[in-house]
Design an enzyme around this catalytic site. Structure first.
Site, short mmCIF file in Angstrom:
data_model
loop_
_atom_site.label_atom_id
_atom_site.label_comp_id
_atom_site.label_asym_id
_atom_site.label_seq_id
_atom_site.Cartn_x
_atom_site.Cartn_y
_atom_site.Cartn_z
N ARG A 88 29.08 48.40 27.25
CA ARG A 88 29.55 48.20 28.61
C ARG A 88 31.06 48.36 28.64
O ARG A 88 31.70 48.46 27.61
CB ARG A 88 29.13 46.80 29.13
CG ARG A 88 29.24 45.75 28.05
CD ARG A 88 29.75 44.43 28.53
NE ARG A 88 30.99 44.53 29.26
CZ ARG A 88 32.19 44.59 28.67
NH1 ARG A 88 32.33 44.59 27.36
NH2 ARG A 88 33.27 44.65 29.41
N GLY A 89 31.62 48.37 29.86
CA GLY A 89 33.02 48.69 30.02
C GLY A 89 33.15 50.17 30.32
O GLY A 89 32.56 51.01 29.62
N ARG A 93 23.89 53.88 35.17
CA ARG A 93 24.71 52.94 35.94
C ARG A 93 25.57 53.76 36.90
O ARG A 93 26.14 54.79 36.52
CB ARG A 93 25.61 52.09 35.03
CG ARG A 93 24.81 51.19 34.07
CD ARG A 93 25.68 50.12 33.43
NE ARG A 93 26.07 49.11 34.41
CZ ARG A 93 26.97 48.15 34.14
NH1 ARG A 93 27.56 48.10 32.97
NH2 ARG A 93 27.26 47.25 35.06
N ASP A 119 36.60 49.90 36.86
CA ASP A 119 35.50 50.82 36.63
C ASP A 119 35.64 52.09 37.45
O ASP A 119 35.08 53.12 37.08
CB ASP A 119 34.17 50.13 36.94
CG ASP A 119 33.81 49.12 35.86
OD1 ASP A 119 33.04 49.49 34.96
OD2 ASP A 119 34.31 47.99 35.91
N ASN A 145 35.98 46.70 40.21
CA ASN A 145 35.90 46.02 38.91
C ASN A 145 34.79 44.98 39.01
O ASN A 145 34.16 44.80 40.05
CB ASN A 145 37.25 45.39 38.56
CG ASN A 145 37.33 44.97 37.09
OD1 ASN A 145 37.02 45.75 36.20
ND2 ASN A 145 37.73 43.74 36.84
#
Length: 345
Positions: free
Chosen positions: A46-47, A89, A237, A247
């Site tokens: 993630r990130g 995502r 993001d 974010n």
């Protein structure tokens, strides 16, 4: 970080399973593209920058065993792989940036034999990783100039080495300041519902020897009121052309509180997170997460059965609340349509 967040290892992808931290450190392997998709979707990786790397490496994995004999057939397989990974995502633009880059690299090298083209795509994915490492270090160097001796920073969610190749974006600023000898302290929001701040950010900062204090999300206003916070630094993001920033959910809350208390609010992100195709944050797609993450997070039921749940994974902080955006190319300040535009290309 003693271990890479995500890397290519002998024809497979090796990554830290972040769902197990901080109680268990475990590296897992993805042997096929479906397992990469699942790792992204389930937040094992993630990130935004790390998701982009996962996408690039996943694209390579998707064509690694291809038996195609023509470029057109091979390119079709690659496009199918990248289209599939793009459904994992929706919010982090780095994923789509990396997948587009892999397709473009293939097109630019269409004359290569298929084995050589596979090797070229792997080299491109590795280049993305090396570029990310350099970008994170540069973000840290630009950002630490904004910190004074004895500053205490509030951060939300996790934008450290676990969210990138190895050093982070928001946390890169703190790592760089600490390594330069600045005495800093950090308050980390727990970041509900999946507690990335509690589980990951505090773990990373403690590993680095940085003074960190964990607080619940709803304590931010109080610690600001008490004068304990000198600035806020978060990751991103996706950033629209006007500086509106998506974010982790709860970031907008923190930005409003910072504005109310006269505290600078900084966003740290590589230029690959900038999406100039979107004029404002109203156009940023917001991922919706499963209700169970709220009602029975980490296996314990905390809400009555059948209750309705609304669970956006991200929110958008208006550019008017952002004091500066720290990138690897420098620090952008309002008006962002001009300052960010200078970083384009």
């Amino acid at each position: 970080m003693a271990f890479s967040t995500i890397e290519w290892a002998d024809g497979r992808i090796r990554m830290i399973d972040q769902t197990l931290l901080p109680t268990e450190f475990k590296q897992i392997y993805c042997d096929d593209i479906a397992s990469v998709w699942e790792a992204i979707k389930s937040l094992r990786v993630r990130g935004a920058p790390a998701i982009g790397i996962a996408g690039a490496l996943g694209a390579v994995l998707g064509i690694w065993d291809s038996t195609a004999t023509t470029y057109d057939a091979f390119a079709g397989e690659l496009k199918s792989a990248t289209d599939y990974l793009a459904t994992s995502r929706p919010t982090a633009v780095n994923l789509f940036w990396a997948l587009d880059r892999m397709n473009r690299t293939a097109a630019e090298n269409a004359r290569l034999e298929i084995p050589a083209l596979k090797a070229r795509l792997l080299a491109e994915a590795q280049e993305i990783i090396e570029e990310d490492k350099a970008m994170c270090r540069a973000i840290g160097q630009h950002g630490m100039a904004l910190l004074d001796e004895n500053d205490t920073i509030l951060t939300h969610c996790n934008a450290g080495g676990l969210a990138t190749s190895d050093y982070g974006t928001a946390l890169a600023v703190m790592f760089s300041a600490h390594e330069a000898g600045k005495n800093i302290r950090v308050f980390a929001d727990e970041t509900r519902p999946l507690l990335q701040g509690a589980r990951l950010t505090t773990w990373e900062l403690m590993q680095a020897g940085i003074d960190v204090t964990l607080i619940c999300d709803n304590m931010a206003a109080q610690v600001m009121k008490e004068g304990k916070i000198q600035c806020v630094i978060v990751g991103a993001d996706r950033i629209a052309a006007n500086g509106d920033t998506a974010n982790k959910i709860g970031t907008y809350n923190v930005a409003i509180l910072a504005e109310a208390h006269g505290i600078p609010f900084y966003v740290a992100a590589p230029t690959s997170t900038l999406d100039f195709a979107l004029k404002t944050g109203d156009e940023i797609p917001i991922e919706q997460r499963a209700a169970a993450e709220v009602t029975e997070g980490f296996g314990k039921v905390t809400a009555p059965e059948g209750v309705k749940v609304y669970s956006p994974a991200f929110d958008v902080t208006p550019a008017a609340l952002v004091s500066a955006i720290i990138t690897e190319k420098g620090v952008a300040r309002p008006p962002y349509t001009e300052s960010l535009g200078a970083f384009r290309g």
